[in-house]
Design an enzyme around this catalytic site. Structure first.
Site, short mmCIF file in Angstrom:
data_model
loop_
_atom_site.label_atom_id
_atom_site.label_comp_id
_atom_site.label_asym_id
_atom_site.label_seq_id
_atom_site.Cartn_x
_atom_site.Cartn_y
_atom_site.Cartn_z
N GLU A 57 30.56 52.49 43.91
CA GLU A 57 31.20 51.23 44.30
C GLU A 57 31.75 51.41 45.70
O GLU A 57 32.55 52.34 45.94
CB GLU A 57 32.34 50.84 43.34
CG GLU A 57 31.85 50.33 42.01
CD GLU A 57 32.96 49.82 41.11
OE1 GLU A 57 33.98 49.32 41.63
OE2 GLU A 57 32.80 49.92 39.88
N ASN A 115 33.67 54.06 33.40
CA ASN A 115 33.92 53.59 34.77
C ASN A 115 35.42 53.57 35.01
O ASN A 115 36.19 53.07 34.17
CB ASN A 115 33.38 52.16 34.94
CG ASN A 115 33.87 51.51 36.22
OD1 ASN A 115 33.38 51.81 37.30
ND2 ASN A 115 34.88 50.64 36.13
N GLU A 116 35.84 54.13 36.11
CA GLU A 116 37.26 54.12 36.50
C GLU A 116 38.15 54.37 35.27
O GLU A 116 39.08 53.59 34.98
CB GLU A 116 37.64 52.81 37.22
CG GLU A 116 36.93 52.67 38.55
CD GLU A 116 37.52 51.64 39.50
OE1 GLU A 116 38.44 50.89 39.12
OE2 GLU A 116 37.05 51.59 40.66
N GLN A 131 29.50 43.58 45.70
CA GLN A 131 28.49 43.50 44.67
C GLN A 131 27.35 42.64 45.20
O GLN A 131 27.49 42.01 46.24
CB GLN A 131 29.08 42.93 43.41
CG GLN A 131 30.24 43.77 42.86
CD GLN A 131 30.65 43.38 41.43
OE1 GLN A 131 30.05 42.54 40.79
NE2 GLN A 131 31.71 44.04 40.96
N GLU A 178 28.10 43.00 38.35
CA GLU A 178 29.01 43.04 37.20
C GLU A 178 29.15 41.64 36.60
O GLU A 178 28.95 40.64 37.29
CB GLU A 178 30.38 43.54 37.71
CG GLU A 178 31.45 43.62 36.63
CD GLU A 178 32.67 44.42 37.05
OE1 GLU A 178 32.81 44.74 38.25
OE2 GLU A 178 33.49 44.73 36.16
N TYR A 229 36.87 51.46 48.48
CA TYR A 229 36.84 50.10 49.03
C TYR A 229 37.58 50.07 50.36
O TYR A 229 38.57 50.78 50.55
CB TYR A 229 37.50 49.11 48.06
CG TYR A 229 36.60 48.77 46.88
CD1 TYR A 229 35.57 47.87 47.02
CD2 TYR A 229 36.78 49.39 45.64
CE1 TYR A 229 34.73 47.55 45.96
CE2 TYR A 229 35.95 49.08 44.57
CZ TYR A 229 34.93 48.16 44.74
OH TYR A 229 34.09 47.86 43.68
O1 AHR Z 1 33.99 45.77 41.92
C1 AHR Z 1 35.13 45.22 41.33
C2 AHR Z 1 35.91 46.24 40.53
O2 AHR Z 1 36.40 47.23 41.36
C3 AHR Z 1 35.16 46.99 39.48
O3 AHR Z 1 35.04 46.28 38.29
C4 AHR Z 1 35.99 48.21 39.27
O4 AHR Z 1 35.25 49.32 38.86
C5 AHR Z 1 36.65 48.41 40.62
O5 AHR Z 1 38.00 48.59 40.51
#
Ligand code: AHR
Length: 525
Positions: free
Chosen positions: A329, A206-207, A378, A59, A273
């Protein structure tokens, strides 16, 4: 003098007692060697493990793209058309199958026309999501697709729904993929690229429940229908349209998007995450104790719950499993390193992250029929990165080495592993100590990967081999001298794979002595 001697004597006694206690503790630990048993069912192949589960995400965030990948043609850092050669070489070595770009949150604020044409004329924009820094747009569509060609990865582009229009999205796809004589294809040619690119994956937002527009699922589902209508396929390009799926436990989002738009997508995305903390007070990446080791691994294992709950809902609306799930992600999210911009999400990466990666891959393998793509967050300098850079220097992280060791599973046939594992208990919670996955590649070689999550105990694993014709086991181990061991610019080789001699095959049984807190990959021959 006497008093002093007595004091020395007391210290000596304490020392003796301490040494005796340590010896006893070690003897107890040895006596308690943990054991896991099970089988590799080589005669029951269970579907293919797509190499796309080993995908990546880069990103415009912090120093991922700028510094980490793009240094510009005039840089002293060796580069090819502005892209760092050391990073390209390292990424080629792990055979990354696809790369998602330009975001993340950045995607729904990105206007592709800003990133084409002569670089000096490109507009400078504020990266409002990530630190409020200026993005020069030096790295745009041509540079990204050049990067993909240099590393041999398929591009996965995330389009802008939050602040863009269907026309802007439509035009971008035509610009990149149309082979004929149209104004946009000719603009691409004028900008230096004659042949169209193949764009196999395209994310429609995205999101969008958060940074991508704070939408309600009903609204996004309608927008998805509208935007995806204009995601056209040109000149033989087959586009898989990816709808924005849930983050965390947002099952209501999944249900409504699948119900209202499931028939128009090829895949639904999911983000998960690992942080084992609150978003406002995250854990440090290093300098942690066993509690933090355990908490993070336990949290990483919840990936499976998130996948299962999403797939259950997807099945209700798509019982034949046509729509795939892309976990586009995932990874650990810690506190930023001291002294760095909090908006840059720069964190170290330790042996604990290697375990997180191994456990996560094993979960993906188990669900590989439906989960056909995943993207770690990432690639460079951000979150659970493969690579850290500082000026011309580059460091490979423990996570990098898991990607490298697990290449053997790419596109291989999964072989079921049944496992009875001891628990790894900490406080009043427990997780399985051992996780394992096996596959057979196109040449017929069988590979088995193991993760021993136990922070302090080795585990002896014994697996019956059914339908696996092998007499020897060789491989490598990733193990470290402390739970938070990591590679730095001063000491870049502290954690790296080493040859492993703790496995053997006898009487149709594979036995492996897995060191505590380790990842092992074996080839059975
Ligand atoms: O990976 C960092 C961020 O995490 C991304 O930009 C977003 O999609 C997510 O919240």
């Amino acid at each position: 003098m006497l008093a002093r001697r007595a004091a020395v004597g007391r210290t000596g006694l304490f020392l003796l007692a301490f040494v005796a206690a340590c010896v006893t503790a070690r003897a107890v630990a040895a006596a308690e060697t943990l054991e896991a048993t099970g089988a590799i069912e080589g005669d029951q192949p269970a579907g293919r493990i797509s190499r796309h589960l080993y995908g990546h995400f880069a990103e415009h965030l912090g120093r991922c793209v700028y510094d980490g990948i793009w240094v510009g043609e005039d840089s002293r850092i060796p580069n090819t058309r502005g892209i760092r050669n050391d990073v390209v070489e390292a990424l080629r070595a792990i055979a990354i199958p696809n790369l998602r770009w330009p975001g993340g949150c950045y995607a729904d604020n990105y206007h592709w026309r800003d990133g084409i044409g002569p670089r000096v004329e490109r507009p400078h924009r504020i990266n409002t999501h990530w630190g409020g820094v200026i993005d020069t747009n030096a790295f745009g569509t041509h540079e990204f697709l050049d990067l993909c060609e240099q590393i041999g990865a398929d591009p996965y582009i995330a389009g802008n729904v939050g602040s863009g229009t269907p026309a802007e999205m439509r035009d971008w796809i035509e610009y990149m993929t149309f082979a004929g004589d149209s104004e946009l294809a000719n603009l691409r040619r004028a900008n230096g690229r004659d042949e169209p690119w193949k764009i196999p994956y395209f994310g429609v937002g995205n999101e969008n429940w958060g940074c991508g527009g704070n939408m309600r699922p009903e609204y996004y589902a309608d927008l998805y229908r509208r935007f995806s209508t204009y995601c056209n396929e040109y000149s033989g390009n087959r586009l898989r349209r990816v709808a924005c799926g849930p983050g965390g436990e947002n099952t209501a989002w999944t249900r409504i998007v699948m119900q209202r738009a499931g028939d128009r997508m090829q895949a639904l995305s999911q983000h998960y995450y690992t942080l084992a903390a609150s978003w406002s007070d995250k854990r440090p990446a290093t300098g942690f104790d066993e509690e933090a080791w355990f908490a993070i691994l336990r949290d990483a294992l919840k990936m499976e719950d998130r996948i299962v709950e999403t797939v259950e809902i997807m099945d209700e609306y798509d019982p034949r499993g046509r729509v795939k799930l892309y976990v586009d992600e995932w990874g650990t999210w810690y506190r930023n390193e001291p002294g760095t911009n909090p908006g840059f999400l720069y964190q170290q990466n330790s042996q604990r992250d290697a375990l997180v990666a191994a456990l996560t891959f094993h979960i993906f393998h188990e669900h590989a029929e439906r989960v056909t793509m995943a993207n770690i967050a990432q690639t460079v300098n951000v979150l659970q990165a493969m690579i850290l850079t500082e000026g011309p220097a580059m460091v490979l992280t423990p996570t990098y080495y898991v990607f490298e060791m697990y290449k053997v599973h790419h596109d291989a046939q999964r072989l079921p592993v049944t496992l009875t594992t001891p628990d790894y208990t900490f406080g009043d919670a427990a997780i399985p100590a051992i996780s394992a996955s096996a596959s057979r590649d196109r040449q017929g070689a069988v590979h088995v990967s193991f993760a021993n999550s136990h922070a302090t105990q080795a585990v002896a694993v014994s697996l019956d081999l059914t339908g696996v014709n092998a007499t020897s086991a060789t491989g490598r181990v990733l193990v470290a001298d402390s739970l938070d061991a990591h590679n730095t610019f001063e000491n870049p080789n502290r954690v790296k794979p080493a040859p492993f001699d703790g496995a053997k095959i006898a009487d149709g049984k594979l036995t492996v002595e897995l060191p505590a807190a380790s990842v092992v990959v074996l080839e059975l021959k």
